[in-house]
Structure formats: C-alpha cells, structure tokens
Design a protein around this motif. Structure first.
Motif, PDB file in Angstrom:
ATOM      1  N   UNK A  26       1.586   0.494 -20.789  1.00 31.55           N
ATOM      2  CA  UNK A  26       2.341  -0.408 -21.664  1.00 31.55           C
ATOM      3  C   UNK A  26       3.195   0.389 -22.646  1.00 31.55           C
ATOM      4  N   UNK A  27       2.639   1.484 -23.165  1.00 33.10           N
ATOM      5  CA  UNK A  27       3.396   2.336 -24.075  1.00 33.10           C
ATOM      6  C   UNK A  27       4.579   2.971 -23.341  1.00 33.10           C
ATOM      7  N   UNK A  28       4.340   3.436 -22.111  1.00 30.91           N
ATOM      8  CA  UNK A  28       5.409   4.039 -21.314  1.00 30.91           C
ATOM      9  C   UNK A  28       6.516   3.030 -21.037  1.00 30.91           C
ATOM     10  N   UNK A  29       6.132   1.801 -20.679  1.00 28.97           N
ATOM     11  CA  UNK A  29       7.131   0.758 -20.417  1.00 28.97           C
ATOM     12  C   UNK A  29       7.927   0.439 -21.674  1.00 28.97           C
ATOM     13  N   UNK A  30       7.246   0.438 -22.822  1.00 31.98           N
ATOM     14  CA  UNK A  30       7.949   0.178 -24.084  1.00 31.98           C
ATOM     15  C   UNK A  30       8.958   1.278 -24.386  1.00 31.98           C
ATOM     16  N   UNK A  31       8.641   2.511 -24.002  1.00 30.64           N
ATOM     17  CA  UNK A  31       9.589   3.614 -24.199  1.00 30.64           C
ATOM     18  C   UNK A  31      10.832   3.404 -23.351  1.00 30.64           C
ATOM     19  N   UNK A  32      10.665   2.890 -22.144  1.00 29.39           N
ATOM     20  CA  UNK A  32      11.822   2.651 -21.271  1.00 29.39           C
ATOM     21  C   UNK A  32      12.643   1.461 -21.734  1.00 29.39           C
ATOM     22  N   UNK A  33      11.999   0.472 -22.337  1.00 26.54           N
ATOM     23  CA  UNK A  33      12.716  -0.712 -22.804  1.00 26.54           C
ATOM     24  C   UNK A  33      13.469  -0.449 -24.105  1.00 26.54           C
ATOM     25  N   UNK A  34      12.953   0.452 -24.938  1.00 27.01           N
ATOM     26  CA  UNK A  34      13.614   0.800 -26.203  1.00 27.01           C
ATOM     27  C   UNK A  34      13.729   2.322 -26.273  1.00 27.01           C
ATOM     28  N   UNK A  35      14.562   2.923 -25.412  1.00 30.08           N
ATOM     29  CA  UNK A  35      14.626   4.387 -25.336  1.00 30.08           C
ATOM     30  C   UNK A  35      15.289   5.007 -26.559  1.00 30.08           C
TER      31      UNK A  35
ATOM     32  N   UNK B  22      -6.672   8.291 -31.359  1.00 31.09           N
ATOM     33  CA  UNK B  22      -7.513   8.843 -30.300  1.00 31.09           C
ATOM     34  C   UNK B  22      -7.535  10.366 -30.388  1.00 31.09           C
ATOM     35  N   UNK B  23      -8.605  10.950 -29.882  1.00 35.64           N
ATOM     36  CA  UNK B  23      -8.697  12.398 -29.915  1.00 35.64           C
ATOM     37  C   UNK B  23      -8.594  12.900 -31.339  1.00 35.64           C
ATOM     38  N   UNK B  24      -7.586  13.707 -31.613  1.00 34.82           N
ATOM     39  CA  UNK B  24      -7.404  14.284 -32.947  1.00 34.82           C
ATOM     40  C   UNK B  24      -6.124  13.788 -33.620  1.00 34.82           C
ATOM     41  N   UNK B  25      -5.562  12.692 -33.138  1.00 34.27           N
ATOM     42  CA  UNK B  25      -4.380  12.102 -33.773  1.00 34.27           C
ATOM     43  C   UNK B  25      -4.791  11.086 -34.835  1.00 34.27           C
ATOM     44  N   UNK B  26      -3.992  11.007 -35.880  1.00 37.88           N
ATOM     45  CA  UNK B  26      -4.246  10.046 -36.948  1.00 37.88           C
ATOM     46  C   UNK B  26      -3.776   8.643 -36.554  1.00 37.88           C
ATOM     47  N   UNK B  27      -4.313   7.650 -37.255  1.00 40.89           N
ATOM     48  CA  UNK B  27      -3.884   6.258 -37.058  1.00 40.89           C
ATOM     49  C   UNK B  27      -3.884   5.568 -38.430  1.00 40.89           C
ATOM     50  N   UNK B  28      -2.830   5.770 -39.213  1.00 43.41           N
ATOM     51  CA  UNK B  28      -2.786   5.160 -40.543  1.00 43.41           C
ATOM     52  C   UNK B  28      -2.913   3.644 -40.470  1.00 43.41           C
ATOM     53  N   UNK B  29      -3.583   3.099 -41.464  1.00 40.66           N
ATOM     54  CA  UNK B  29      -3.808   1.651 -41.490  1.00 40.66           C
ATOM     55  C   UNK B  29      -2.580   0.872 -41.944  1.00 40.66           C
ATOM     56  N   UNK B  30      -1.565   1.559 -42.441  1.00 35.45           N
ATOM     57  CA  UNK B  30      -0.423   0.877 -43.050  1.00 35.45           C
ATOM     58  C   UNK B  30       0.450   0.152 -42.050  1.00 35.45           C
ATOM     59  N   UNK B  31       0.221   0.344 -40.760  1.00 32.47           N
ATOM     60  CA  UNK B  31       1.041  -0.345 -39.762  1.00 32.47           C
ATOM     61  C   UNK B  31       0.167  -0.882 -38.639  1.00 32.47           C
ATOM     62  N   UNK B  32       0.721  -1.825 -37.901  1.00 33.85           N
ATOM     63  CA  UNK B  32       0.021  -2.377 -36.737  1.00 33.85           C
ATOM     64  C   UNK B  32       0.438  -1.556 -35.528  1.00 33.85           C
ATOM     65  N   UNK B  33      -0.528  -0.907 -34.878  1.00 31.79           N
ATOM     66  CA  UNK B  33      -0.208   0.044 -33.817  1.00 31.79           C
ATOM     67  C   UNK B  33      -0.105  -0.636 -32.458  1.00 31.79           C
ATOM     68  N   UNK B  34       0.897  -1.477 -32.320  1.00 38.57           N
ATOM     69  CA  UNK B  34       1.181  -2.083 -31.028  1.00 38.57           C
ATOM     70  C   UNK B  34       1.632  -0.998 -30.045  1.00 38.57           C
ATOM     71  N   UNK B  35       1.620  -1.263 -28.744  1.00 38.15           N
ATOM     72  CA  UNK B  35       2.189  -0.304 -27.798  1.00 38.15           C
ATOM     73  C   UNK B  35       3.634   0.052 -28.134  1.00 38.15           C
TER      74      UNK B  35
END
Length: 320
Positions: A144-153, A102-115
C-alpha cells in the motif's frame, strides 16, 4: 456500617490495590524487556532525519536503485532473512527502510501514519539521499505504501513490485482485534500491561499463519527477533497500521488505474492473511500494464520461497 459491608469494601480495595501493583510491575517488566531488546539487537544500518522523523535503513550495493518496504509486524530485516536483499544487492543499490515505528525508526505521535504519510516520508528520505529514481518493492502492507508512492510521486518511480499486498477494503478480524492497542491512553496502558503477555502467547501462531502452508524458516527468527517485534513502540505501529489499512485501501482503490509505471504482482495461492483473488487478482485487472504471478502452494511470505523469481522480475524492471 455492618462488618459484612466493611469487609466487602476492604476486599474490593485490596483487589484494586493488588491489580494496580501488578500493572505497575508488568509495565516495568515490559519496559525492561524493550530496553534489553534494543541493546541486544542494535541497528545495523544508517539513520536519516526527514521532516522531524528519524528513519533507519539498510543501504548496500551499487547500480540502479531498488527500495524495499516491509509489511506489518516485521521490519527491514525481513528482506535480509528472505535472501531477497542480498540477491538484489549484487547488481543494484538496495535500500530497505524500517517503516516509521518499526525496527529502529521513530514514529512521532504528532501525525497519523497512514500509508500515504509513510510514502511521503520515504520519498523525502530518498531525495535527501540524492536519489532521483527507484524501483519500489512492497510486501503486504508495504505494498500500500509502494502504491501510494506511485500515485503521488516525488521522484521518478521506475516500477512497482507488489508482493502479497492488500489493496481493496474488506472486513478484517485482525483490525478489530488490534484497534484498542492503537487508541491513545487506553492503548498505552494495554501495550505495557496486557498486550505483551497476550502477544507472546499468540506470536508463534501468528508467524505460522504468515508462512503457512510452509514451515517458518530458521532465518526468520534469526533476523526478526521476537523481542524487538513485541516492544510497546512497535506494537503501537503494528496496531496503528492495521487501523489505517482499510481506510487507506478505500481511498486509494479507485485510483489504481492512474498508475502508469510497470507493475509486477506476486502472491501465493494459499495465502492465509490476504485473499489472493480479491486483492492481487483484482489489482491486476485494474492496472493495464501489470503482470500477475500466483505461486501455487505458497502463502503470504512468498518472497522467502520464491526469492529467485521475484528477484529476477525486480532486476529486469530496474535495468529497463
């Protein structure tokens, strides 16, 4: 071969050739519009390379760190448009990421970008910035991304503020509609031919639904340019995030009780994108130390209409 059959074959070939030429023309037009959008709306923040990914982020202010994670379709500038970024930056160091793709960040195809994968990259970026703790704010899919950060800090998460989030798996028509654009090869063809045309036709209606029942504020269009949103690269990120949304919610929803930091949950009573009761209301019941605020008469973009109350809650959490 009869003249009729010959004529029919030639006609089909002509149609196929015309369609191929039109597709090539559309792809060239789409690529040109994307390059022009990136030239007309250049990055306004900074970049950091983490684990092979170049992330763009806004970083302003001093004090306790607050991290802002935007929802689907938009980018970090959504928080600028709402006024929440500026409000928080008066007393805090505020970092708003463009999530991958999104915006100006990259999103390499080599991985699945789950939250969960996005949560890992963002935490690694924060550690690269020398930060050890933060309050994390997520809107919509960013929740969802924020919650994932709290679950795997990977650093000290001081608290979560979750706005208009999606947390539990449900059947969603928008996921089915977005799925083809997320597919390899087929999705690439669609995003450079048919999808940009359809997306331009639907864009106004989509944004109206996000803000309903309120009108779309001028600040949104000023800070979140349509042409950046409709680039093939960002359309891929939007489609892939939609495709990952339900599986991620399914895998995470049984663990929300493990979150042991303060959680503030905000939602609009008239949200047309995410059902407030079955999502935010249910999350409130699953996290013992959470507080829920439902804003009457507001929709999915409550951080525009009630940035004051949301900002106060974030500040209180960050200063504790």
């Amino acid at each position: 071969m009869s003249d009729t059959r010959t004529g029919s074959l030639l006609s089909r070939r002509a149609i196929a050739g015309g369609a191929a030429v039109a597709s090539i023309g559309l792809a060239a037009w789409t690529a040109m519009r994307a390059r022009r959008a990136e030239r007309d709306f250049p990055p306004t923040g900074q970049f950091i390379d983490v684990d092979g990914v170049r992330l763009h982020y806004l970083d302003e202010g001093e004090g306790p760190v607050v991290v802002l994670l935007h929802g689907n379709l938009v980018a970090s500038q959504d928080f600028v448009a709402s006024g929440l970024f500026e409000r928080l930056a008066r007393r805090h160091r505020v970092i708003a990421f463009d999530r991958p793709g999104f915006g100006h960040s990259e999103r390499p195809r080599a991985r699945i970008w789950t939250p969960q994968a996005q949560a890992t990259s963002i935490q690694l970026a924060l550690k690269r910035l020398g930060l050890t703790q933060a309050v994390v704010v997520g809107h919509s899919l960013g929740s969802l991304v924020a919650a994932a950060m709290a679950l795997e800090p990977r650093l000290d998460i001081r608290g979560l503020t979750l706005i208009s989030g999606y947390y539990y798996p449900t059947a969603r028509a928008d996921v089915a509609i977005s799925a083809p654009a997320a597919m390899p090869i087929v999705g690439d063809v669609l995003r450079y031919t048919v999808s940009p045309i359809v997306a331009r036709m639907m864009y106004g209606r989509t944004v109206q639904a996000m803000f309903a029942p309120r009108a779309v504020p001028d600040a949104f269009h000023g800070h979140v340019p349509r042409e950046l949103v409709l680039r093939p690269s960002q359309m891929r990120a939007t489609a892939e995030d939609a495709a990952c949304m339900i599986p991620a919610a399914a895998s995470m929803s049984g663990r929300y009780g493990e979150i042991d930091v303060p959680v503030r949950i905000f939602a609009g009573s008239d949200d047309a994108i995410v059902d407030t009761d079955s999502q935010s209301g249910r999350l409130y019941k699953d996290i013992a130390q959470s507080a829920l605020s439902i804003m009457p008469g507001l929709g999915h973009m409550v951080h525009y209409d009630d940035a004051g109350r949301i900002g106060d809650a974030i500040e209180t959490m960050a200063l504790e």
